[in-house]
Design an enzyme around this catalytic site. Structure first.
Site: not given
Ligand code: LMR
Length: 395
Positions: A129, A210, A245
């Site tokens: 992420w 996570d 989510k």
């Molecule tokens: C994403 O990965 O799109 C979501 O978790 C929102 C974010 O905060 O990035």
């Protein structure tokens, strides 16, 4: 006064702003990880509305919450993570604090780890992420990555992962995605989880799991299977949960950080530092989101309704995966997109280049994160043909 250049736009949230500014009637947002229903709306769950109605009627004070937030939320989070009556709960080996979203949970974890393991390096999956690196670097940790995604097979790079895990130093911190890996949708298999458990035991690694998508992959229980491999091995772990989510509570910023320790006493000591970290960042959490989740999980009828609504979100997302694969198979033979059916949760890598992503944006008003990650939950029966036609054109 401040001689600063412009900071780069956030790769995910910045894209949402660009999407909003686009006035094209057929624009499609597959960027930010936010669930959309078949009509393209991000709904408020019925269980949430009912809980909020109850709260409005019954709330009698806006006094501060304690530092760890709504006490019942901690109990319910632990039941979601471990299962009701699990030995960890009975032995008091876990402590949970409410946080502002999953991001808040990760930042609290990072500040806690600065106290517990200040010399450690943080290891992230490659890719991970986009915000993971920023969060741990902001806290002051050096960040490295371990191999994860194999572009050639569009699957898990098991060999690279195992080799890199061997190279992680004693006492380092490994960030793992419990399920629905963001951004690839490719989850760790049982062998990989067992390898992590073995390495973590041998080298005193700190596993931070996570858990932002519990219920979006296999279901509430299936999605915690990897976490349980670590717990069954007797490891101390940190778990960052998000309710953005699975409860659709994005704007309420609600998550939790849970510390699991070997003894109840160790958990109490560790948690005192989690609380000290929270106090120094935001003192105590805002109440509303925590109360909504606690109200739902504390009421059998509301909980059953939530589980039903969560299952609906999960199955619609799966159905859109299948529809996309079918749509692409019907249109072309250049790429076999079947791998998308084997990935889980909201995201998938389409395997598109940055150039193809930009072409889709410029020519078709389709918004995809630069890495080629799509939010499958943004596909609807109304936009799927446009999407498949456009992707076929750029291949
Ligand atoms: C994403 O990965 O799109 C979501 O978790 C929102 C974010 O905060 O990035």
């Amino acid at each position: 006064m401040f001689q600063l250049d412009l900071a780069p736009a956030d790769p995910i949230l910045g894209l949402t702003e660009t999407f909003k500014a686009d006035t094209h009637p057929d624009k499609i947002n597959l960027g930010v990880g936010v669930y959309q229903d078949a009509t393209g709306k991000t709904p408020i769950l019925k269980a949430v509305t009912q809980a909020e109605t109850h709260l409005l009627k019954n709330e009698s004070s806006k006094g501060y919450l304690p530092i760890p937030g709504v006490p019942e939320l901690a109990t319910h989070t632990q039941e979601l993570l471990f299962g009701a009556g699990h030995a960890i709960i009975q032995e008091g080996r876990a402590r949970t604090a409410q946080t502002p979203g999953g991001t808040g949970a990760l930042r609290v974890a990072a500040d806690f780890l600065l106290r517990a393991a200040p010399k450690a390096t943080v290891w992230l999956s490659n890719p991970s992420w986009a915000n993971h690196q920023a969060i741990f670097e902001a806290a002051g940790f050096p960040v490295k990555d371990y191999r994860y995604y194999d572009k050639a097979s569009q699957g898990f790079d098991s060999e690279g992962f195992m080799a890199d895990l061997e190279g992680v130093a004693e006492g380092d911190i490994v960030i793992l995605h419990s399920c629905c890996h963001n951004p690839s949708g490719i989850d760790l298999d049982q062998t990989a989880w067992e390898a992590i458990a073995t390495q973590a035991k041998a080298k005193n690694l700190i596993c931070l799991v996570d858990f932002a998508y519990q219920g979006f992959g296999e279901g509430l229980e299936g999605d915690r299977a990897g976490l349980h491999v670590l717990l069954d091995a007797g490891l101390s772990v940190l778990v960052a949960s998000s309710f953005s989510k699975n409860f659709g509570l994005y704007s309420e910023r609600i998550g939790t950080i849970t510390v699991v320790e070997e003894t109840a006493n160790d958990a109490i000591n560790a948690f005192s530092h989690v609380q000290a970290a929270i106090r120094a960042i935001y003192s105590s959490p805002p109440a509303h989101g925590g109360k909504i989740v606690a109200t739902i999980l504390g009421d059998a009828t509301l909980k059953a309704l939530w589980i039903e609504e969560l299952a609906e979100m999960r199955s619609r997302t799966k159905a859109m995966r299948q529809a996309f694969v079918q749509g692409m198979t019907d249109r072309q033979q250049v790429v076999d997109f079947d791998f998308i059916n084997h990935q889980k949760g909201m995201f998938s890598f389409l395997g598109l280049t940055q150039e193809q992503v930009l072409k889709l944006r410029a020519n078709n008003h389709i918004y995809i994160v630069g890495s080629g990650r799509i939010n499958v939950a943004g596909i609807t029966p109304a936009n799927i043909d446009l999407l498949c036609d456009a992707v076929t054109k750029v291949l």
